[in-house]
Enzyme design. Structure first.
Site, PDB file in Angstrom:
ATOM      1  CG  HIS A  57      -6.429  -1.977  -6.143  1.00 56.28           C
ATOM      2  ND1 HIS A  57      -6.670  -0.719  -6.635  1.00 56.28           N
ATOM      3  CD2 HIS A  57      -5.595  -1.807  -5.080  1.00 56.28           C
ATOM      4  CE1 HIS A  57      -6.014   0.179  -5.897  1.00 56.28           C
ATOM      5  NE2 HIS A  57      -5.359  -0.458  -4.939  1.00 56.28           N
ATOM      6  CG  HIS A  66      -5.874  -1.672  -0.313  1.00 59.13           C
ATOM      7  ND1 HIS A  66      -6.097  -0.400   0.141  1.00 59.13           N
ATOM      8  CD2 HIS A  66      -5.179  -1.535  -1.476  1.00 59.13           C
ATOM      9  CE1 HIS A  66      -5.572   0.473  -0.706  1.00 59.13           C
ATOM     10  NE2 HIS A  66      -4.995  -0.196  -1.701  1.00 59.13           N
ATOM     11  CD  GLU A  67      -2.880  -4.455  -2.812  1.00 65.87           C
ATOM     12  OE1 GLU A  67      -3.202  -4.078  -3.950  1.00 65.87           O
ATOM     13  OE2 GLU A  67      -2.292  -3.712  -2.007  1.00 65.87           O
ATOM     14  N   GLY A 122       1.690  -3.610  -0.920  1.00 66.93           N
ATOM     15  CA  GLY A 122       0.862  -4.434  -1.794  1.00 66.93           C
ATOM     16  C   GLY A 122       0.730  -3.741  -3.128  1.00 66.93           C
ATOM     17  CB  CYS A 144      -4.354   3.605  -2.427  1.00 68.18           C
ATOM     18  SG  CYS A 144      -4.440   2.682  -3.969  1.00 68.18           S
ATOM     19  CG  LEU A 145       1.696   2.415  -3.820  1.00 67.54           C
ATOM     20  CD1 LEU A 145       2.402   1.188  -4.391  1.00 67.54           C
ATOM     21  CD2 LEU A 145       2.713   3.426  -3.308  1.00 67.54           C
ATOM     22  CD  GLN A 164      -2.437  -0.382  -6.905  1.00 67.88           C
ATOM     23  OE1 GLN A 164      -2.150  -1.472  -6.409  1.00 67.88           O
ATOM     24  NE2 GLN A 164      -2.271   0.762  -6.252  1.00 67.88           N
TER      25      GLN A 164
HETATM   26  O1  GNR Z   1       1.408   0.543   0.386  1.00 66.90           O
HETATM   27  C1  GNR Z   1       0.249   0.422   0.763  1.00 66.90           C
HETATM   28  N1  GNR Z   1      -0.046   0.564   2.071  1.00 66.90           N
HETATM   29  C2  GNR Z   1      -1.275   0.263   2.611  1.00 66.90           C
HETATM   30  C3  GNR Z   1      -1.542   0.726   3.892  1.00 66.90           C
HETATM   31  C4  GNR Z   1      -2.747   0.453   4.476  1.00 66.90           C
HETATM   32  C5  GNR Z   1      -3.678  -0.272   3.802  1.00 66.90           C
HETATM   33  C6  GNR Z   1      -3.447  -0.730   2.527  1.00 66.90           C
HETATM   34  C7  GNR Z   1      -2.241  -0.466   1.930  1.00 66.90           C
HETATM   35  S1  GNR Z   1      -1.915  -1.054   0.329  1.00 66.90           S
HETATM   36  C8  GNR Z   1      -0.815   0.194  -0.226  1.00 66.90           C
HETATM   37  C9  GNR Z   1      -0.276  -0.110  -1.601  1.00 66.90           C
HETATM   38  C10 GNR Z   1      -1.423  -0.123  -2.595  1.00 66.90           C
HETATM   39  O2  GNR Z   1      -1.948   0.856  -3.016  1.00 66.90           O
HETATM   40  N2  GNR Z   1      -1.870  -1.291  -2.941  1.00 66.90           N
HETATM   41  O3  GNR Z   1      -2.902  -1.395  -3.766  1.00 66.90           O
HETATM   42 NI    NI Z   2      -4.067   0.440  -3.487  1.00 67.28          NI
END
Ligand code: GNR
Ligand code: NI
Length: 171
Positions: free
Chosen positions: A140, A136-137, A46, A94-95, A51
């Protein structure tokens, strides 16, 4: 398409509430394409626009496994319109917080209203890992990182490890 630079904790853009998109046009679709390419190139499932340094309410998600057909989801102005009482704990990464993971509790299922790649209104019920990724997204877009949901102690420990990780991976 282009691979874009990823903004990492503690960059202030990650703390800002992103702006609603007014129109889904070719310029916005170009941004969605670039986000998807950036996400695939980073092995993420995601990515939210803040980001890549863009404070707009757009996200891309693809939770297909590596041995499956890609299945990109594009969400413009996503909104959670329902969430289950039932909660689920899962491990998140999270990236923007490279090399770290932690367990986070969230509603197990959500319904999301959004505009798709063509600007058409959609509603989707997300369960399992899709529910985790979508929440999660969307967090953000409101300036929230999963580490904000941890206890102070767990967050402090994770941030220490992040410092160490960066020292080992940047030098
Ligand atoms: O790549 C991602 N893996 C992930 C694993 C578990 C819960 C959420 C994520 S999202 C993350 C990519 C990211 O930072 N998206 O904002
Ligand atoms: Ni993230």
């Amino acid at each position: 398409m282009a691979k874009l630079k990823l903004f990492e904790y503690p960059h202030p853009i990650l703390k800002k509430k992103a702006e609603k998109v007014q129109k889904v046009d070719d310029e916005l679709r170009k941004l969605l394409d670039d986000m998807l390419e950036t996400m695939y190139a980073s092995n993420g499932c995601g990515l939210a626009a803040p980001q890549i340094g863009v404070s707009k309410r757009i996200v891309v998600i693809d939770i297909a496994h590596e041995d499956e057909e890609p299945k990109p989801l594009y969400m413009v102005n996503p909104e959670i319109v329902w969430q289950s009482e039932e909660k689920e704990i899962s491990e998140e990464g999270c990236l923007s917080v490279p090399g770290q993971r932690a367990e986070v509790e969230r509603p197990a299922a959500v319904r999301i209203k959004y505009l798709d790649y063509d600007g058409k209104e959609q509603e989707l019920e997300a369960n399992d890992f899709l529910a985790v990724a979508a929440q999660h997204e969307i967090d953000h877009l409101d300036g929230v990182l999963y580490i904000d949901k941890l206890s102070r102690l767990k967050r402090q420990m994770l941030l220490k490890k992040l410092e160490k990780y960066r020292k080992e991976h940047n030098a």
